[in-house]
Scaffold this motif. Structure first.
Motif, PDB file in Angstrom:
ATOM      1  N   ALA A 128       0.931  -1.199  -0.034  1.00 16.54           N
ATOM      2  CA  ALA A 128      -0.130  -0.150  -0.138  1.00 16.54           C
ATOM      3  C   ALA A 128       0.715   1.254  -0.022  1.00 16.54           C
ATOM      4  O   ALA A 128       0.675   2.219  -0.729  1.00 16.54           O
ATOM      5  N   ALA A 129       1.780   1.218   0.699  1.00 15.91           N
ATOM      6  CA  ALA A 129       2.873   2.562   0.794  1.00 15.91           C
ATOM      7  C   ALA A 129       3.408   2.583  -0.771  1.00 15.91           C
ATOM      8  O   ALA A 129       3.784   3.750  -0.763  1.00 15.91           O
ATOM      9  N   ALA A 130       3.711   1.613  -1.251  1.00 14.60           N
ATOM     10  CA  ALA A 130       4.283   1.763  -2.638  1.00 14.60           C
ATOM     11  C   ALA A 130       3.392   1.962  -3.709  1.00 14.60           C
ATOM     12  O   ALA A 130       3.815   2.888  -4.732  1.00 14.60           O
ATOM     13  N   GLY A 131       2.149   1.622  -3.388  1.00  7.75           N
ATOM     14  CA  GLY A 131       1.188   1.910  -4.246  1.00  7.75           C
ATOM     15  C   GLY A 131       1.136   1.142  -5.602  1.00  7.75           C
ATOM     16  O   GLY A 131       1.824   0.103  -5.588  1.00  7.75           O
ATOM     17  N   GLY A 132       0.152   1.703  -6.735  1.00  7.52           N
ATOM     18  CA  GLY A 132       0.247   0.943  -7.717  1.00  7.52           C
ATOM     19  C   GLY A 132      -0.427  -0.579  -8.026  1.00  7.52           C
ATOM     20  O   GLY A 132      -1.311  -0.762  -6.830  1.00  7.52           O
ATOM     21  N   PRO A 133      -0.386  -1.473  -8.954  1.00  7.16           N
ATOM     22  CA  PRO A 133      -1.073  -2.530  -8.937  1.00  7.16           C
ATOM     23  C   PRO A 133      -0.940  -3.436  -7.993  1.00  7.16           C
ATOM     24  O   PRO A 133      -1.522  -4.365  -7.847  1.00  7.16           O
ATOM     25  N   GLU A 134       0.510  -3.600  -7.482  1.00 13.57           N
ATOM     26  CA  GLU A 134       0.631  -4.460  -6.478  1.00 13.57           C
ATOM     27  C   GLU A 134      -0.082  -4.422  -5.080  1.00 13.57           C
ATOM     28  O   GLU A 134      -0.348  -5.146  -4.510  1.00 13.57           O
TER      29      GLU A 134
END
Length: 101
Positions: free
Chosen positions: A77-83
């Motif tokens: 969640a901190a990195a964001g994006g599709p992952e």
């Protein structure tokens, strides 16, 4: 990118020995259940032990889920994006499986 590549280990790694100890205890419970059936023990006594084993497995599962949420999902969640979306979907699916079991 896998969690191990990002952090050097899975979220539960700091409690790995605890999980292994608990799983070995559950393995012993399973062998005990087999002996109870082989020895034709009373049905209710066997069911009581099945219930204890089920609770022990659920406890391990909930611990792993908590580790996943607080480590893998938070990092994604901190990195964001599709992952991030994928980790939330994985967690939701795992919760659904636990609720159904």
């Amino acid at each position: 990118m896998e969690d191990t590549e990002q952090t050097g280990g899975r979220g539960y790694i700091h409690r790995k020995e605890d999980y292994l100890r608990r799983l070995r205890r559950i393995e012993g419970q399973a062998r005990g259940l087999q002996r109870m059936v082989e020895d034709e023990k009373y049905c209710i006594d066997i069911l009581t032990q099945v219930s204890a084993m089920t609770k022990a497995l659920q406890s391990v599962a909930l611990g792993l889920l908590d580790e996943h949420m607080s480590h893998c999902v938070v990092q994604a969640a901190a990195a964001g994006g599709p992952e991030a979306d994928e980790k939330v979907k994985e967690a939701s699916a795992a919760i659904a499986r636990l609720v159904r079991s």
